[in-house]
Design a protein around this motif. Structure first.
Motif, PDB file in Angstrom:
ATOM      1  N   GLN A  69      -4.490  10.932   4.651  1.00 31.53           N
ATOM      2  CA  GLN A  69      -5.338  10.203   3.690  1.00 31.53           C
ATOM      3  C   GLN A  69      -6.314   9.317   4.453  1.00 31.53           C
ATOM      4  O   GLN A  69      -6.017   8.829   5.534  1.00 31.53           O
ATOM      5  CB  GLN A  69      -4.410   9.384   2.792  1.00 31.53           C
TER       6      GLN A  69
ATOM      7  N   LEU B  51       0.720   5.002   1.231  1.00 37.41           N
ATOM      8  CA  LEU B  51      -0.073   5.814   2.146  1.00 37.41           C
ATOM      9  C   LEU B  51       0.534   7.207   2.286  1.00 37.41           C
ATOM     10  O   LEU B  51       1.748   7.370   2.204  1.00 37.41           O
ATOM     11  CB  LEU B  51      -0.123   5.162   3.532  1.00 37.41           C
TER      12      LEU B  51
ATOM     13  N   LEU C  67       0.845  -1.194   0.000  1.00 41.06           N
ATOM     14  CA  LEU C  67       0.000   0.000   0.000  1.00 41.06           C
ATOM     15  C   LEU C  67       0.876   1.238   0.000  1.00 41.06           C
ATOM     16  O   LEU C  67       1.905   1.269   0.679  1.00 41.06           O
ATOM     17  CB  LEU C  67      -0.860   0.036   1.266  1.00 41.06           C
TER      18      LEU C  67
ATOM     19  N   THR D 232      -4.095   3.207   8.100  1.00 42.45           N
ATOM     20  CA  THR D 232      -3.850   4.650   7.953  1.00 42.45           C
ATOM     21  C   THR D 232      -2.416   4.959   8.363  1.00 42.45           C
ATOM     22  O   THR D 232      -1.819   4.265   9.189  1.00 42.45           O
ATOM     23  CB  THR D 232      -4.800   5.495   8.820  1.00 42.45           C
TER      24      THR D 232
ATOM     25  N   THR E 246      -7.023   3.008   4.006  1.00 49.00           N
ATOM     26  CA  THR E 246      -6.996   2.107   2.865  1.00 49.00           C
ATOM     27  C   THR E 246      -7.374   0.726   3.368  1.00 49.00           C
ATOM     28  O   THR E 246      -6.843   0.261   4.371  1.00 49.00           O
ATOM     29  CB  THR E 246      -5.586   2.074   2.239  1.00 49.00           C
ATOM     30  N   GLU E 247      -8.311   0.081   2.682  1.00 50.30           N
ATOM     31  CA  GLU E 247      -8.773  -1.239   3.106  1.00 50.30           C
ATOM     32  C   GLU E 247      -7.983  -2.332   2.406  1.00 50.30           C
ATOM     33  O   GLU E 247      -7.755  -2.269   1.201  1.00 50.30           O
ATOM     34  CB  GLU E 247     -10.256  -1.392   2.798  1.00 50.30           C
TER      35      GLU E 247
END
Length: 121
Positions: A91, A87, A85, A102, A94-95
């Motif tokens: 923001q 990040l 991911l 996070t 995010t799943e």
């Protein structure tokens, strides 16, 4: 006539020691986390992981592994539950794999993320 041997009740010190040992074991089982190059702070459904930069940092939390892949400026790449991911601070979460991830903060020395079980699924 029945003869019974008297058993002395547990002393308060032994009771307290047993209780503390049980609590320590319970906390360790609930947290279920380990790390290398990172500090973890876990509850039942979420963990905050603070990775040290410049080392191979990873943590096993909530049944998944989280790794710091890289960081540049306020953008960080992590791997959580086998998926990479990207990040950015501020923001939305995010799943990935039933978790919401996070990025809390980035400094020259540390990266802090939060991994929480996704309760909306």
């Amino acid at each position: 006539m029945t003869t019974r041997s008297a058993t002395s009740p547990r002393t308060p010190t032994r009771r307290v020691a047993g209780l503390l040992a049980g609590l320590a074991l319970g906390v360790a089982v609930l947290a279920g986390c380990s790390s290398e190059g990172a500090d973890t702070d876990c509850g039942l459904d979420a963990c905050t992981v603070t990775f040290d930069r410049g080392v191979d940092a990873k943590a096993n939390i909530l049944g998944v592994e989280a790794k710091l892949i890289g960081a540049q400026g306020d953008q960080v790449t992590v791997e959580v539950a086998g998926e990479q991911l990207s990040l950015t601070v501020g923001q939305q979460a995010t799943e990935v794999g039933g978790f919401a991830v996070t990025l809390d903060s980035v400094t020259d020395q540390q990266v802090k993320i939060r991994v929480a079980r996704n309760t909306s699924s």
